[in-house]
Design a protein around this motif. Structure first.
Motif, mmCIF file in Angstrom:
data_model
loop_
_atom_site.group_PDB
_atom_site.id
_atom_site.type_symbol
_atom_site.label_atom_id
_atom_site.label_comp_id
_atom_site.label_asym_id
_atom_site.label_seq_id
_atom_site.Cartn_x
_atom_site.Cartn_y
_atom_site.Cartn_z
ATOM 1 N N ARG A 12 0.824 -1.223 0.000
ATOM 2 C CA ARG A 12 0.000 0.000 0.000
ATOM 3 C C ARG A 12 0.850 1.261 0.000
ATOM 4 N N SER A 13 2.106 1.131 0.452
ATOM 5 C CA SER A 13 3.009 2.288 0.437
ATOM 6 C C SER A 13 4.102 2.152 -0.626
ATOM 7 N N GLY A 14 3.917 1.197 -1.548
ATOM 8 C CA GLY A 14 4.857 1.048 -2.642
ATOM 9 C C GLY A 14 6.053 0.166 -2.347
ATOM 10 N N HIS A 15 6.034 -0.564 -1.219
ATOM 11 C CA HIS A 15 7.130 -1.454 -0.875
ATOM 12 C C HIS A 15 6.826 -2.871 -1.378
ATOM 13 N N ALA A 16 7.851 -3.683 -1.459
ATOM 14 C CA ALA A 16 7.676 -5.071 -1.899
ATOM 15 C C ALA A 16 8.564 -5.983 -1.058
ATOM 16 N N ILE A 17 8.196 -7.264 -0.980
ATOM 17 C CA ILE A 17 8.997 -8.214 -0.200
ATOM 18 C C ILE A 17 9.268 -9.475 -1.015
ATOM 19 N N GLN A 18 10.326 -10.157 -0.618
ATOM 20 C CA GLN A 18 10.604 -11.515 -1.068
ATOM 21 C C GLN A 18 10.787 -12.366 0.186
ATOM 22 N N VAL A 19 10.117 -13.507 0.220
ATOM 23 C CA VAL A 19 10.204 -14.361 1.394
ATOM 24 C C VAL A 19 10.070 -15.810 0.940
ATOM 25 N N LYS A 20 10.674 -16.713 1.695
ATOM 26 C CA LYS A 20 10.770 -18.118 1.308
ATOM 27 C C LYS A 20 9.432 -18.840 1.338
ATOM 28 N N ARG A 21 8.616 -18.564 2.352
ATOM 29 C CA ARG A 21 7.353 -19.282 2.495
ATOM 30 C C ARG A 21 6.287 -18.367 3.057
ATOM 31 N N ARG A 22 5.058 -18.860 3.019
ATOM 32 C CA ARG A 22 3.935 -18.016 3.427
ATOM 33 C C ARG A 22 3.876 -17.816 4.931
ATOM 34 N N LEU A 23 4.084 -18.884 5.702
ATOM 35 C CA LEU A 23 3.930 -18.810 7.152
ATOM 36 C C LEU A 23 5.295 -18.680 7.809
ATOM 37 N N LEU A 24 5.529 -17.547 8.447
ATOM 38 C CA LEU A 24 6.840 -17.240 9.002
ATOM 39 C C LEU A 24 7.155 -18.106 10.216
ATOM 40 N N THR A 25 8.424 -18.513 10.297
ATOM 41 C CA THR A 25 8.947 -19.236 11.443
ATOM 42 C C THR A 25 10.240 -18.567 11.876
ATOM 43 N N PRO A 26 10.678 -18.763 13.127
ATOM 44 C CA PRO A 26 11.929 -18.136 13.574
ATOM 45 C C PRO A 26 13.097 -18.499 12.663
ATOM 46 N N GLY A 27 13.885 -17.479 12.313
ATOM 47 C CA GLY A 27 15.018 -17.668 11.421
ATOM 48 C C GLY A 27 14.724 -17.355 9.973
ATOM 49 N N ASP A 28 13.442 -17.243 9.596
ATOM 50 C CA ASP A 28 13.109 -16.900 8.218
ATOM 51 C C ASP A 28 13.605 -15.493 7.887
ATOM 52 N N GLU A 29 14.030 -15.315 6.655
ATOM 53 C CA GLU A 29 14.534 -14.021 6.197
ATOM 54 C C GLU A 29 13.519 -13.355 5.273
ATOM 55 N N ILE A 30 13.331 -12.053 5.472
ATOM 56 C CA ILE A 30 12.451 -11.261 4.619
ATOM 57 C C ILE A 30 13.294 -10.199 3.923
ATOM 58 N N ARG A 31 13.241 -10.166 2.605
ATOM 59 C CA ARG A 31 13.933 -9.138 1.825
ATOM 60 C C ARG A 31 12.921 -8.072 1.445
ATOM 61 N N ILE A 32 13.202 -6.847 1.821
ATOM 62 C CA ILE A 32 12.263 -5.744 1.609
ATOM 63 C C ILE A 32 12.872 -4.728 0.653
ATOM 64 N N SER A 33 12.121 -4.421 -0.403
ATOM 65 C CA SER A 33 12.470 -3.303 -1.288
ATOM 66 C C SER A 33 11.624 -2.119 -0.835
ATOM 67 N N ALA A 34 12.248 -1.218 -0.062
ATOM 68 C CA ALA A 34 11.516 -0.115 0.563
ATOM 69 C C ALA A 34 11.554 1.126 -0.330
ATOM 70 N N ARG A 35 10.379 1.644 -0.631
ATOM 71 C CA ARG A 35 10.259 2.862 -1.450
ATOM 72 C C ARG A 35 10.253 4.067 -0.521
#
Length: 271
Positions: A33-56
């Motif tokens: 909604r604010s123009g940002h995007a993410i890349q993530v390995k799976r839908r349901l987050l678990t400890p240790g998962d990494e989120i890549r954020i392209s922040a506008r």
């Protein structure tokens, strides 16, 4: 260090809200909604998962951030910065309250001039709006039960044969709750159909798990006295796993989200 937060009150149970918070579809929608995007390995987050954020940050100005999920529980979710043009970034979503009426406290702390208060405020507002929408939609969501059948400090898992994309992966037995059927009754019916065993549901483990087919709820269960030994009637095979064996199994994605909870349950001595 700047700190911004939002609060939203929700008419839902703790497990449902905790499940929505770990759903990357919520994260993706709120950031988009604010123009940002993410890349993530799976839908349901678990400890240790990494989120890549392209922040506008402004028209034509984007920065890349990597964050890691530090904690997922019935109390909420926390993540922190791994790399990017900020010296510090932390997000903590905390669930508080009793009964059905809960409050989610969403807080972001950061250090670095690139991330503005307006940018963070917009994302927090979008998350609050999306949380409210998702909770409202829960009443229309089909429920699927999965069964963590426990015995002697181990849990029973079953190897899928279909569809082709999931064949060979391991899961907790279960299926859809029928109209007018309680979740406990669905657990007993599905285990009888899939395993030929008589079981009784005795509790819950983990958060609710949003999946494409609806919402998955994991129930703990035990064999009833005199029950036949579980048999793979609809699966390729069965295994009893102890707490140290959880990570050696290729799980279906939805059940992977409850592995840490199962390990904790077995480790603390649930027999």
């Amino acid at each position: 260090m700047p700190v911004l937060y939002s609060r939203v009150r929700l008419d839902a149970c703790t497990r449902a809200v905790a499940g929505i918070l770990r759903d990357t579809q919520l994260v993706e929608s709120a950031l988009a909604r604010s123009g940002h995007a993410i890349q993530v390995k799976r839908r349901l987050l678990t400890p240790g998962d990494e989120i890549r954020i392209s922040a506008r940050l402004a028209p034509g100005v984007k920065v890349l951030l990597r964050t890691s999920v530090d904690a997922v529980s019935l109390g909420g979710l926390a993540s922190s910065l791994v790399s990017g043009p900020l010296s510090y970034l932390e997000h903590v979503a905390t669930i508080a309250g009793d009964g059905a009426l809960l409050e989610v406290h969403d807080e972001v702390r950061w250090a670095g001039p690139l991330l503005t208060r307006r940018c963070v405020r917009d994302v927090l507002a979008a998350r609050a709006h999306m949380l409210t929408e998702r909770v409202a939609a829960l009443a229309e969501t089909p429920v699927i039960v999965a069964t963590a059948l426990l015995r002697d400090g181990r849990v029973l898992i079953a190897q899928r044969t279909r569809p082709a994309a999931l064949a060979g992966l391991w899961e907790l037995p279960g299926g859809r709750v029928e109209p007018g059927e309680s979740e406990a009754a669905a657990v007993a019916r599905e285990c009888h159909e899939e395993l030929g065993a008589r079981v009784s549901a005795v509790g819950r483990v983990g958060t609710d798990l949003p999946i494409d087919a609806g919402v998955l709820r994991v129930h703990t269960a035990r064999l009833e006295p005199g029950s036949p030994e579980p048999t793979a009637l609809e699966h390729a095979g069965l295994r009893w796993l102890g707490p140290t064996e959880m990570d050696a199994v290729a799980w279906v994605e939805a059940d992977q989200a409850v592995v840490a909870d199962l390990r904790d349950l077995l480790t603390t001595g649930d027999r």
